[in-house]
Scaffold this active site. Structure first.
Site, PDB file in Angstrom:
ATOM      1  CE1 TYR A 120     -74.870 -72.410  19.309  1.00 26.72           C
ATOM      2  CE2 TYR A 120     -74.835 -70.383  18.011  1.00 26.72           C
ATOM      3  CZ  TYR A 120     -74.760 -71.027  19.240  1.00 26.72           C
ATOM      4  OH  TYR A 120     -74.576 -70.284  20.378  1.00 26.72           O
ATOM      5  CE  LYS A 158     -89.693 -45.235   3.601  1.00 31.21           C
ATOM      6  NZ  LYS A 158     -90.999 -45.627   3.035  1.00 31.21           N
TER       7      LYS A 158
END
Length: 347
Positions: free
Chosen positions: A240, A24
């Site tokens: 940033y 999965k």
């Protein structure tokens, strides 16, 4: 992606019990198709996914053999799963009533996970008997198998055993399966007729320690490259928000990978990378496309050199488990978070 490692991990796990390899979430971020082929080569008897779409994709790619869809599905999704010749999981009479005679169904008892499954053993037994010839297996899932020494796992095992073994006495052909990777490695009583291993087939440790202690080989290495190397003076910042600035003269390398690739922003100022087999700290805020690393005042590395974020280089290793610990999460999330923008090269 080291497909040979997936095969060898499957071989190791299959020594404990017949193996269902769980694919999965695109093979826990490794690539479901490549993982399926490698798992088959390693002796996995079954494959499992969470959704109908995952089952359809595997079949369309030519993957054969027994395939189990473990998750909840709408009627349309159920039809797609059955068309893909997948087994499905039932825990309500309404779902079972909608299945055709040729369907193969596994009834799930909720022994304590608290998500999906029949909570009462009597109701689960009635549902199993109502499935008739469609019934292929009986299953449950464990909540605390990765917490060594707890008493919840033994209680879940016993509850499943008390329910499932008598039903198998009525139908010896049924497959009883309960163990995830942690239970497979931890508790022989959890093995039953088959184990469903996900994280361990990829060489990740379900106990969040070192997979190599169990003989497992990590199957994923994450790398990038040095795109720029520039001098920084005291007070100059990178990234940033100016979350880091140079305390003394140094050189900063820019590496083109970021949270757009799944390298989480929470790793800002809190991760190492390997360049030339040496560790260098990630400094500054992780951006969508780039991170910056402190190369020190006299670097001997340059533009174009390989940067290892997960994996081994010249005898030094950064495991997915280390990255997970820095994030306060689990290794599953680290590899599942890698986005499609990250190219998967099969080795």
């Amino acid at each position: 992606i080291y497909t040979g490692a997936i095969s060898r991990n499957c071989e190791l796990l299959a020594q404990r019990a017949p193996l269902c390899a769980v694919l999965k979430a695109d093979g826990y971020g490794h690539g479901a198709l490549a993982a399926a082929r490698a798992a088959r080569a390693g002796g996995a008897d079954w494959l499992a996914v969470a959704t109908a779409g995952e089952a359809v994709a595997l079949r369309e790619a030519g993957i054969d053999g027994r395939l189990l869809v473990m998750g909840a599905m709408t009627p349309e999704e159920t039809g797609a799963a059955l068309a893909a010749r997948a087994d499905v999981v039932a825990w309500t009479p309404e779902f079972l009533a909608g299945l055709p005679d040729e369907a193969r169904v596994h009834v799930k008892l909720d022994t304590g996970m608290g998500r999906l499954g029949v909570k009462e053993a009597e109701g689960a037994a009635a549902l199993a008997r109502a499935a008739g010839e469609r019934l292929a297996g009986l299953m449950t899932h464990f909540a605390t198998a990765d917490e060594r020494g707890d008493d919840y796992l033994p209680a879940q095992i016993e509850r499943f055993r008390e329910w499932a073994v008598p039903l198998k006495g009525e139908r010896p052909d049924l497959v009883l399966h309960a163990a995830n990777s942690a239970a497979t490695l931890r508790e022989e009583a959890a093995l039953f007729d088959m184990v469903r291993c996900g994280v361990a087939i990829y060489g990740l440790d379900p106990f969040q320690e070192d997979p190599r202690a169990h003989g497992l080989e990590p199957a994923l290495a994450l790398g990038s490259w040095l795109a720029a190397v520039r001098p920084f003076q005291p007070g100059e910042s990178a990234g940033y928000g100016r979350s880091w600035s140079a305390a003394s003269p140094t050189w900063i390398g820019t590496v083109p990978i970021g949270y757009g690739d799944g390298w989480r922003r929470a790793l800002s100022n809190s991760a190492d990378v390997l360049i030339g087999g040496r560790r260098y700290p990630l400094v500054g805020t992780v951006s969508m496309d780039n991170v910056t690393v402190d190369l020190g005042p006299d670097p001997d590395v340059g533009v174009g050199e390989h940067v290892c974020l997960i994996g081994s280089q010249n005898g030094e290793t950064i495991l997915a488990e280390e990255v997970a610990q820095r994030l306060g999460t689990i290794n599953y999330e680290v590899t599942c978070a890698l986005t499609p923008r990250v190219r998967r090269d099969l080795v």
